[in-house]
Write a protein that holds these residues in place. Structure first.
Motif, PDB file in Angstrom:
ATOM      1  N   ALA A   1       0.815  -1.218   0.000  1.00  0.00           N
ATOM      2  CA  ALA A   1       0.000   0.000   0.000  1.00  0.00           C
ATOM      3  C   ALA A   1       0.845   1.263   0.000  1.00  0.00           C
ATOM      4  O   ALA A   1       0.569   2.223  -0.725  1.00  0.00           O
TER       5      ALA A   1
ATOM      6  N   TRP B   1     -10.372   2.311   0.850  1.00  0.00           N
ATOM      7  CA  TRP B   1      -9.418   2.624  -0.218  1.00  0.00           C
ATOM      8  C   TRP B   1      -9.185   1.409  -1.120  1.00  0.00           C
ATOM      9  O   TRP B   1      -9.150   1.539  -2.347  1.00  0.00           O
TER      10      TRP B   1
ATOM     11  N   THR C   1      -2.559   7.536  -4.290  1.00  0.00           N
ATOM     12  CA  THR C   1      -1.785   6.720  -3.361  1.00  0.00           C
ATOM     13  C   THR C   1      -0.625   7.518  -2.767  1.00  0.00           C
ATOM     14  O   THR C   1      -0.305   7.382  -1.582  1.00  0.00           O
TER      15      THR C   1
END
Length: 278
Positions: free
Chosen positions: A184, A219, A249
């Motif tokens: 992530a 998300w 991001t």
């Protein structure tokens, strides 16, 4: 006499807890970056689209339809690595630096070994998923790998269809969840912190995902939705949705992960460990 080494070099990362609806703010910031540098952003969006078309043509050429869907999932696994140049665009816009093709293409050189290692790790997740897709056909005892004209009938209309699809989706979701937690924030972290390493980046990404579970769940859902919508019109929508997600991001990383000033000389190891802040 024993020697101790801090897990994280200074300055240490601090994780913010953010509201559950914060991903919408990240998307808005990502859209602004894409509008600010449209040519560079959309050019990067064209690359995975062209790669996807090439992969589909090869699957058709070699009559391997069962690999199309697992291969399409590669966007979720290796997307963070592909988006390195897009993160660099956002980083440069944030820093007030000019955005040009060479600087973004060479973004990986800011931390080459560690970004490459992270890319290899994400690729291994994708290869694992591809292998699982092949093993599923063996597990459900399909006599042969289906050709294009029988693939949909075999997958959707046989008595094995429901358990086959349920297990496939479950295994894919499990691998994707692990890859999401690991990736992530890892590559934006490695790009931003030039002296950092892959293990530091992964630990920070996993901790940030765990401490912000609800907003990160939203998300992840938005990423799946935007990527899926982008795939519908012959992958062409990915030209827009992939840069949008990548820019967002970067802003998610900057919003969730902060860095404190370097501790005073002689600070203990416990003072250098990862912690969360409100």
């Amino acid at each position: 006499m024993s020697e101790t080494i801090a897990v994280f070099p200074t300055p240490r990362p601090l994780i913010r807890r953010v509201p559950v609806d914060r991903p919408w703010t990240w998307l808005a910031a990502g859209w602004r970056d894409m509008v600010a540098a449209p040519r560079a952003s959309l050019s990067y969006g064209l690359v995975p689209v062209a790669a996807g078309w090439l992969a589909i043509v090869l699957m058709m050429r070699f009559d391997l339809p069962y690999l199309v869907l697992p291969l399409s999932a590669g966007f979720f696994y290796v997307g963070p690595f592909i988006a390195t140049g897009l993160y660099e665009i956002s980083r440069r816009l944030e820093a007030g630096q000019p955005v040009d093709g060479r600087s973004t293409l060479m973004a990986w050189r800011r931390n080459p070994e560690q970004i490459a290692l992270m890319g290899v790790l994400l690729l291994l997740f994708h290869l694992a998923w591809m292998r699982l897709a092949q093993l599923l056909f063996a597990l459900f005892e399909f006599r042969t790998v289906p050709s294009w004209d029988r693939f949909l009938d075999l997958v959707w209309t046989t008595s094995k269809s429901l358990p086959f699809l349920a297990l496939g989706i479950g295994l894919g979701a499990f691998l994707a969840a692990i890859a999401f937690a690991i990736g992530a924030f890892s590559i934006p972290y490695l790009l931003d912190r030039r002296n950092s390493n892959m293990f530091e980046a992964i630990a920070t990404s996993v901790a940030a995902t765990r401490l912000n579970f609800r907003p990160m769940l939203l998300w992840a859902g938005l990423i799946v939705f935007l990527t899926g919508v982008g795939m519908i019109p012959g992958l062409l929508g990915l030209v827009v949705t992939l840069p949008l997600v990548a820019h967002a991001t970067w802003h998610a990383y900057r919003d969730v992960i902060r860095f404190e000033p370097e501790p005073a000389e002689g600070a203990s190891l416990s003072q250098r460990t990862l912690r969360s802040i409100p």
